[in-house]
Design an enzyme around this catalytic site. Structure first.
Site, short mmCIF file in Angstrom:
data_model
loop_
_atom_site.label_atom_id
_atom_site.label_comp_id
_atom_site.label_asym_id
_atom_site.label_seq_id
_atom_site.Cartn_x
_atom_site.Cartn_y
_atom_site.Cartn_z
NE ARG A 104 -3.68 2.05 2.79
CZ ARG A 104 -4.95 2.11 2.41
NH1 ARG A 104 -5.45 1.09 1.71
NH2 ARG A 104 -5.71 3.13 2.68
CG HIS A 131 -8.22 0.87 -3.36
ND1 HIS A 131 -7.60 -0.27 -2.90
CD2 HIS A 131 -8.86 1.40 -2.28
CE1 HIS A 131 -7.85 -0.43 -1.62
NE2 HIS A 131 -8.61 0.56 -1.21
CD GLN A 134 -13.26 -0.72 -1.15
OE1 GLN A 134 -12.53 -0.57 -0.18
NE2 GLN A 134 -14.47 -1.27 -1.05
CG ASP A 219 -12.68 7.71 -1.89
OD1 ASP A 219 -12.82 7.64 -0.65
OD2 ASP A 219 -11.60 7.45 -2.47
CB CYS A 259 -13.88 2.72 -0.67
SG CYS A 259 -13.17 4.37 -0.81
NE ARG A 287 -10.43 -4.09 0.50
CZ ARG A 287 -9.61 -3.10 0.88
NH1 ARG A 287 -10.10 -1.92 1.24
NH2 ARG A 287 -8.30 -3.28 0.87
#
Length: 306
Positions: A104, A131, A134, A219, A259, A287
């Site tokens: 990450r 991402h 996700q 987001d 998310c 997830r």
């Protein structure tokens, strides 16, 4: 044989992606029934975090443990990465001791450079560009609630950020139409838009984008590393808040996703996560399950999703 990486949704075929999320549904059922399933016993996941995390760390670490393996948390300040050791050198050493890596980070090139020198699978846990993990959870959540997303309409409201870029890749791979509503100058990466062709449309008016949509997602307006832009972004993005009135313009069976973490009163109204159309909590839990399916797929277990 070179390792199989997951740096982007484009690293899998559409059939493989559908197989992974369907496997996520199966693994979720096993866990809910208390069935012990440990195909990765004796395997070790290394996790490099340059950006802070809640859901990514919990889901990968818990997921690896539930699959019978172990996970090791690494931060740049705790390793030689923080002292300037070349990424490729770190990849050679780490991949000689571990079975799979998750990273990450900020620059997407950090992940591609690491993967180029790694002899074990590398997973993109988030970069400034993408991402993809996700999106596996998002697609699993839609599948569980509404069935196949193929041919449906999805609206992305807000910043054309890494999540938006991954939604564009998802539109290609899962074959749905994506409408992106964003202020001028905050469009998604043109490279991804061009790749998607007529599957993606850019709107300025969020009401136009959500009209008839089966899935609406958003987001935060200020991502990690953009904190100095917060005041400007709050002003520019104010018309792009997702609230119940906006969702009323979507399809009658619309799902709303975020998310997380969410900034209530900014990109979403104070009450929208309590709306029955919101599935952010299921989305967050998924997830865990989708990534367990991904780990099982990437690590040599003999399992191949159909």
């Amino acid at each position: 044989m070179s390792a199989r990486h997951f740096l982007s949704l484009m690293d899998c075929t559409p059939d493989e992606l559908v197989g992974i999320i369907r496997r996520g549904v199966e693994l979720k059922d096993l866990r809910n029934r208390g069935v012990l399933f440990e195909p990765l016993k004796g395997r070790v996941l290394g996790m490099i975090f340059e950006k802070s995390s809640t859901r990514t760390r919990l889901s990968f670490e818990a997921g690896m443990i539930q699959l019978g393996g172990q996970a090791i948390f690494l931060s740049p300040r705790d390793t030689q990465l923080g002292r300037g050791e070349p990424i490729g050198d770190c990849a050679v050493v780490m991949s000689s001791m571990l079975d799979v890596m998750m990273i990450r980070t900020y620059a997407h090139s950090n992940i591609t450079e690491f993967a180029a020198s790694s002899r074990v699978p590398v997973i993109n846990g988030l970069s400034d560009d993408l991402h993809p993990c996700q999106l596996l959870a998002d697609m699993q959540t839609f599948l569980e609630r509404r069935g196949s997303i193929k041919g449906r309409t999805v609206a992305w409201i807000g910043d054309g950020n890494n999540m938006c870029n991954s939604y564009i890749e998802a539109a290609i791979q899962f074959d749905f139409q994506l409408r992106v509503a964003c202020p001028e100058g905050f469009e998604p990466n043109p490279r991804f838009v061009a790749l998607a062709g007529d599957r993606v449309q850019i709107f300025r008016d969020p009401k136009e984008a959500v009209r008839g949509a089966h899935l609406v997602s958003t987001d935060v307006w200020t991502s990690m590393g953009q904190e100095e832009e917060t005041a400007r972004r709050l002003k520019l993005f104010a018309p792009y808040q997702v609230n119940r009135e906006l969702l009323d313009l979507a399809a009658s069976d619309v799902l709303f996703m975020h998310c997380l973490p969410a900034h209530r009163g900014e990109e979403i109204s104070l009450d929208v996560l309590d709306d029955p159309r919101a599935v952010a909590w299921d989305q967050a839990e998924n997830r865990l399950h989708a990534q367990k399916a991904l780990l099982e797929f990437l690590v040599e277990t003999g399992y191949h999703p159909a």
